[in-house]
Every structure is written in C-alpha cells, then in structure tokens.
Design a protein around this motif. Structure first.
Motif, PDB file in Angstrom:
ATOM      1  N   HIS A  60       0.834  -1.205   0.000  1.00 34.41           N
ATOM      2  CA  HIS A  60       0.000   0.000   0.000  1.00 34.41           C
ATOM      3  C   HIS A  60       0.871   1.259   0.000  1.00 34.41           C
ATOM      4  CE1 HIS A  60      -3.331   2.673   0.863  1.00 34.41           C
ATOM      5  NE2 HIS A  60      -2.686   3.113   1.940  1.00 34.41           N
ATOM      6  N   LEU A  61       1.898   1.295   0.849  1.00 35.15           N
ATOM      7  CA  LEU A  61       2.778   2.472   0.894  1.00 35.15           C
ATOM      8  C   LEU A  61       3.463   2.685  -0.458  1.00 35.15           C
ATOM      9  CD1 LEU A  61       4.350   2.083   4.447  1.00 35.15           C
ATOM     10  CD2 LEU A  61       2.654   3.782   3.707  1.00 35.15           C
ATOM     11  N   HIS A  62       3.891   1.614  -1.071  1.00 31.91           N
ATOM     12  CA  HIS A  62       4.505   1.688  -2.407  1.00 31.91           C
ATOM     13  C   HIS A  62       3.544   2.339  -3.398  1.00 31.91           C
ATOM     14  CE1 HIS A  62       5.151  -0.045  -6.442  1.00 31.91           C
ATOM     15  NE2 HIS A  62       6.428  -0.040  -6.149  1.00 31.91           N
ATOM     16  N   TRP A  63       2.317   1.831  -3.423  1.00 26.88           N
ATOM     17  CA  TRP A  63       1.362   2.319  -4.413  1.00 26.88           C
ATOM     18  C   TRP A  63       0.808   3.701  -4.079  1.00 26.88           C
ATOM     19  CZ3 TRP A  63       1.439   0.727  -9.075  1.00 26.88           C
ATOM     20  CH2 TRP A  63       1.931  -0.547  -9.352  1.00 26.88           C
ATOM     21  N   VAL A  64       0.775   4.064  -2.806  1.00 27.95           N
ATOM     22  CA  VAL A  64       0.352   5.418  -2.431  1.00 27.95           C
ATOM     23  C   VAL A  64       1.357   6.432  -2.967  1.00 27.95           C
ATOM     24  CG1 VAL A  64       0.182   6.987  -0.440  1.00 27.95           C
ATOM     25  CG2 VAL A  64      -1.076   4.836  -0.439  1.00 27.95           C
ATOM     26  N   VAL A  71       0.938   9.854 -10.661  1.00 28.67           N
ATOM     27  CA  VAL A  71      -0.388  10.124 -11.219  1.00 28.67           C
ATOM     28  C   VAL A  71      -0.813  11.566 -10.943  1.00 28.67           C
ATOM     29  CG1 VAL A  71      -2.821   9.429 -11.194  1.00 28.67           C
ATOM     30  CG2 VAL A  71      -1.017   7.679 -11.039  1.00 28.67           C
ATOM     31  N   VAL A  72      -0.767  11.979  -9.694  1.00 29.14           N
ATOM     32  CA  VAL A  72      -1.228  13.331  -9.359  1.00 29.14           C
ATOM     33  C   VAL A  72      -0.191  14.382  -9.751  1.00 29.14           C
ATOM     34  CG1 VAL A  72      -1.980  14.888  -7.510  1.00 29.14           C
ATOM     35  CG2 VAL A  72      -2.736  12.503  -7.519  1.00 29.14           C
ATOM     36  N   PHE A  73       1.033  14.272  -9.261  1.00 26.16           N
ATOM     37  CA  PHE A  73       2.020  15.319  -9.501  1.00 26.16           C
ATOM     38  C   PHE A  73       2.445  15.379 -10.964  1.00 26.16           C
ATOM     39  CE2 PHE A  73       6.371  17.082  -9.484  1.00 26.16           C
ATOM     40  CZ  PHE A  73       6.060  18.355  -9.022  1.00 26.16           C
ATOM     41  N   LEU A  74       2.858  14.239 -11.524  1.00 26.90           N
ATOM     42  CA  LEU A  74       3.352  14.246 -12.906  1.00 26.90           C
ATOM     43  C   LEU A  74       2.241  14.142 -13.946  1.00 26.90           C
ATOM     44  CD1 LEU A  74       6.516  11.980 -12.543  1.00 26.90           C
ATOM     45  CD2 LEU A  74       6.412  14.497 -12.620  1.00 26.90           C
ATOM     46  N   GLY A  75       1.058  13.703 -13.529  1.00 23.18           N
ATOM     47  CA  GLY A  75      -0.071  13.613 -14.451  1.00 23.18           C
ATOM     48  C   GLY A  75      -0.066  12.381 -15.330  1.00 23.18           C
ATOM     49  N   GLU A  76       0.675  11.351 -14.949  1.00 25.19           N
ATOM     50  CA  GLU A  76       0.720  10.126 -15.748  1.00 25.19           C
ATOM     51  C   GLU A  76      -0.581   9.341 -15.595  1.00 25.19           C
ATOM     52  OE1 GLU A  76       4.239   7.932 -14.646  1.00 25.19           O
ATOM     53  OE2 GLU A  76       5.562   9.596 -15.193  1.00 25.19           O
ATOM     54  N   GLU A  77      -0.821   8.428 -16.532  1.00 29.24           N
ATOM     55  CA  GLU A  77      -1.993   7.561 -16.440  1.00 29.24           C
ATOM     56  C   GLU A  77      -1.882   6.672 -15.212  1.00 29.24           C
ATOM     57  OE1 GLU A  77      -4.849   7.560 -18.233  1.00 29.24           O
ATOM     58  OE2 GLU A  77      -3.977   9.388 -19.054  1.00 29.24           O
ATOM     59  N   ASP A  78      -2.993   6.420 -14.568  1.00 25.63           N
ATOM     60  CA  ASP A  78      -3.020   5.574 -13.376  1.00 25.63           C
ATOM     61  C   ASP A  78      -2.986   4.107 -13.790  1.00 25.63           C
ATOM     62  OD1 ASP A  78      -3.414   4.313 -10.975  1.00 25.63           O
ATOM     63  OD2 ASP A  78      -5.242   5.388 -10.460  1.00 25.63           O
ATOM     64  N   GLU A  79      -1.875   3.459 -13.516  1.00 26.84           N
ATOM     65  CA  GLU A  79      -1.718   2.041 -13.825  1.00 26.84           C
ATOM     66  C   GLU A  79      -1.555   1.226 -12.548  1.00 26.84           C
ATOM     67  OE1 GLU A  79       1.273   1.534 -16.836  1.00 26.84           O
ATOM     68  OE2 GLU A  79       0.311   3.007 -18.143  1.00 26.84           O
ATOM     69  N   GLY A  80      -2.113   1.735 -11.456  1.00 24.25           N
ATOM     70  CA  GLY A  80      -2.057   1.016 -10.187  1.00 24.25           C
ATOM     71  C   GLY A  80      -2.862  -0.266 -10.239  1.00 24.25           C
ATOM     72  N   PRO A  81      -2.678  -1.141  -9.266  1.00 21.24           N
ATOM     73  CA  PRO A  81      -3.349  -2.445  -9.280  1.00 21.24           C
ATOM     74  C   PRO A  81      -4.827  -2.398  -8.902  1.00 21.24           C
ATOM     75  CG  PRO A  81      -2.043  -2.229  -7.305  1.00 21.24           C
ATOM     76  CD  PRO A  81      -1.764  -1.013  -8.147  1.00 21.24           C
ATOM     77  N   TRP A  82      -5.271  -1.287  -8.359  1.00 19.87           N
ATOM     78  CA  TRP A  82      -6.647  -1.184  -7.888  1.00 19.87           C
ATOM     79  C   TRP A  82      -7.638  -1.096  -9.044  1.00 19.87           C
ATOM     80  CZ3 TRP A  82      -2.825   2.029  -5.671  1.00 19.87           C
ATOM     81  CH2 TRP A  82      -2.437   3.093  -6.505  1.00 19.87           C
ATOM     82  N   THR A  83      -8.866  -1.460  -8.741  1.00 18.18           N
ATOM     83  CA  THR A  83      -9.957  -1.341  -9.709  1.00 18.18           C
ATOM     84  C   THR A  83     -11.166  -0.783  -8.961  1.00 18.18           C
ATOM     85  OG1 THR A  83     -10.864  -3.544  -9.275  1.00 18.18           O
ATOM     86  CG2 THR A  83      -9.144  -3.390 -10.978  1.00 18.18           C
ATOM     87  N   ASP A  84     -12.181  -0.382  -9.693  1.00 17.26           N
ATOM     88  CA  ASP A  84     -13.402   0.087  -9.037  1.00 17.26           C
ATOM     89  C   ASP A  84     -14.023  -1.025  -8.201  1.00 17.26           C
ATOM     90  OD1 ASP A  84     -13.150   2.613 -10.114  1.00 17.26           O
ATOM     91  OD2 ASP A  84     -14.503   2.200 -11.806  1.00 17.26           O
ATOM     92  N   GLU A  85     -13.930  -2.256  -8.706  1.00 14.94           N
ATOM     93  CA  GLU A  85     -14.500  -3.400  -7.989  1.00 14.94           C
ATOM     94  C   GLU A  85     -13.637  -3.829  -6.807  1.00 14.94           C
ATOM     95  OE1 GLU A  85     -13.767  -3.563 -11.437  1.00 14.94           O
ATOM     96  OE2 GLU A  85     -15.764  -2.753 -11.838  1.00 14.94           O
ATOM     97  N   ASP A  86     -12.336  -3.552  -6.850  1.00 16.78           N
ATOM     98  CA  ASP A  86     -11.400  -3.971  -5.800  1.00 16.78           C
ATOM     99  C   ASP A  86     -10.432  -2.823  -5.504  1.00 16.78           C
ATOM    100  OD1 ASP A  86      -9.926  -5.411  -3.989  1.00 16.78           O
ATOM    101  OD2 ASP A  86      -9.251  -6.943  -5.398  1.00 16.78           O
ATOM    102  N   PRO A  87     -10.914  -1.784  -4.816  1.00 18.05           N
ATOM    103  CA  PRO A  87     -10.085  -0.597  -4.589  1.00 18.05           C
ATOM    104  C   PRO A  87      -8.882  -0.833  -3.677  1.00 18.05           C
ATOM    105  CG  PRO A  87     -12.148  -0.427  -3.393  1.00 18.05           C
ATOM    106  CD  PRO A  87     -12.254  -1.645  -4.253  1.00 18.05           C
ATOM    107  N   ASP A  88      -8.855  -1.942  -2.950  1.00 20.63           N
ATOM    108  CA  ASP A  88      -7.733  -2.254  -2.060  1.00 20.63           C
ATOM    109  C   ASP A  88      -6.897  -3.414  -2.590  1.00 20.63           C
ATOM    110  OD1 ASP A  88      -8.499  -0.292  -0.137  1.00 20.63           O
ATOM    111  OD2 ASP A  88     -10.061  -1.658   0.553  1.00 20.63           O
ATOM    112  N   ARG A  89      -6.932  -3.619  -3.879  1.00 23.02           N
ATOM    113  CA  ARG A  89      -6.269  -4.771  -4.485  1.00 23.02           C
ATOM    114  C   ARG A  89      -4.776  -4.828  -4.168  1.00 23.02           C
ATOM    115  NH1 ARG A  89      -4.224  -6.086  -9.810  1.00 23.02           N
ATOM    116  NH2 ARG A  89      -4.310  -8.357 -10.028  1.00 23.02           N
TER     117      ARG A  89
END
Length: 169
Positions: A60-64, A71-89
């Motif tokens: 979680h710390l890694h992905w945060v 994603v926020v600062f640089l504006g890159e596309e979000d390619e994190g492991p989470w999904t709408d169905e599994d936000p804590d993936r």
C-alpha cells in the motif's frame, strides 16, 4: 539487517527537513518488517481488517507514493493495481509476493522519488487535481506522504507485536 534511520536533517532548510522526515517514516516502515517470518508477513491479525497485513501495508505504501508522485504530480496515467471493484487490491495481492521483494521494490521506488523531489521546486503544482478540484503543490504531497506513512507505521507496529511480540520505536 538493521535499518538506519534518523529524523534529524543534515541541514535546516525546508526541503531537507521534509525529505528527511519522509525518509525517516519510510525507514521506520522497513524497520517494522525486519526479520519477520514469511508466514507472519502475510498473516491477517485484525478481524475487522482482513487485508491489513505487513506485506499488504508495504505494498500500500509503495502504491500510495506511486499515485501521488506519478499520477497526481506528474499527471501520468493511473496504472495502479486497484480497480473500481477492488479498490484495495494492492493489499490483497501483496500476500502472494515475498516481503523482501516488496521491500526492495519500495526502496527502489523511494530512491526514484527522492530524485523527483530534488529536481522540482516545492511550489511546483500537480498536473492533476485532488478530489475537491484544487491542484496541490509538491510540498503538500510530501507532507501528505509523511502523514500517510507515519499513520501506517502505527498499523505496522501493532501487526508486528501481534504477530511475534516484537516491539520497537
């Protein structure tokens, strides 16, 4: 292996103080995981929080950090492991990855973000807005990550004590 940590900056300017506290919080997270057994790294010990494991929290710390810096600062596309169905993936899949691998990935990523912070002014504005529509600056992101990492260090501390009785600061 013992994790070296300090919260005393080598200089008193704002950037150095912020970077030192973020690195101290990161090093504390790693220290909470030192010499833990693979079984205890994956063990869920809180009935109300089945995803909260040592491995899950490091993931979680890694992905945060990924989310806030890339994603926020640089504006890159979000390619994190989470999904709408599994936000804590990121916490769920971490139990299938050896903790030393998670810690090594986290440390490599932290080194990359140390360079990012060093290369940008603290007043640099994030490319993407936060939930309320405002664009935060790099300073705010660093402060947020200090708070987030420190909060989860408390969780790591509790989980480690419940897992094998190890305590520490």
């Amino acid at each position: 292996m013992t994790t070296t940590r300090t919260d005393t900056p080598p200089a008193w300017d704002e950037r150095t103080q912020l970077a030192t506290f973020l690195d101290y919080a990161r090093a504390t997270a790693r220290a909470k995981c030192e010499d833990v057994s693979p079984e205890n790294a994956r063990k869920s010990l809180l009935p109300g929080s089945p995803l909260m494991t040592l491995s899950g929290l490091i993931s979680h710390l890694h992905w945060v950090e990924y989310y806030w810096f890339q994603v926020v600062f640089l504006g890159e596309e979000d390619e994190g492991p989470w999904t709408d169905e599994d936000p804590d993936r990121e916490m769920r899949i971490a139990v299938d990855v050896p903790l030393p691998d998670l810690l090594a990935d986290y440390e490599q990523q932290c080194a990359r973000y140390r360079r990012l912070v060093a290369e940008h002014d603290l007043d640099s504005t994030a490319e993407r807005p936060v939930r309320d529509g405002r664009h935060v600056n790099l300073r705010w992101i660093i402060l947020h990550l200090i708070e987030e990492t420190a909060r989860h260090n408390g969780h790591l501390d509790i989980l480690r004590e419940l897992a094998d009785g190890r305590t520490g600061d």
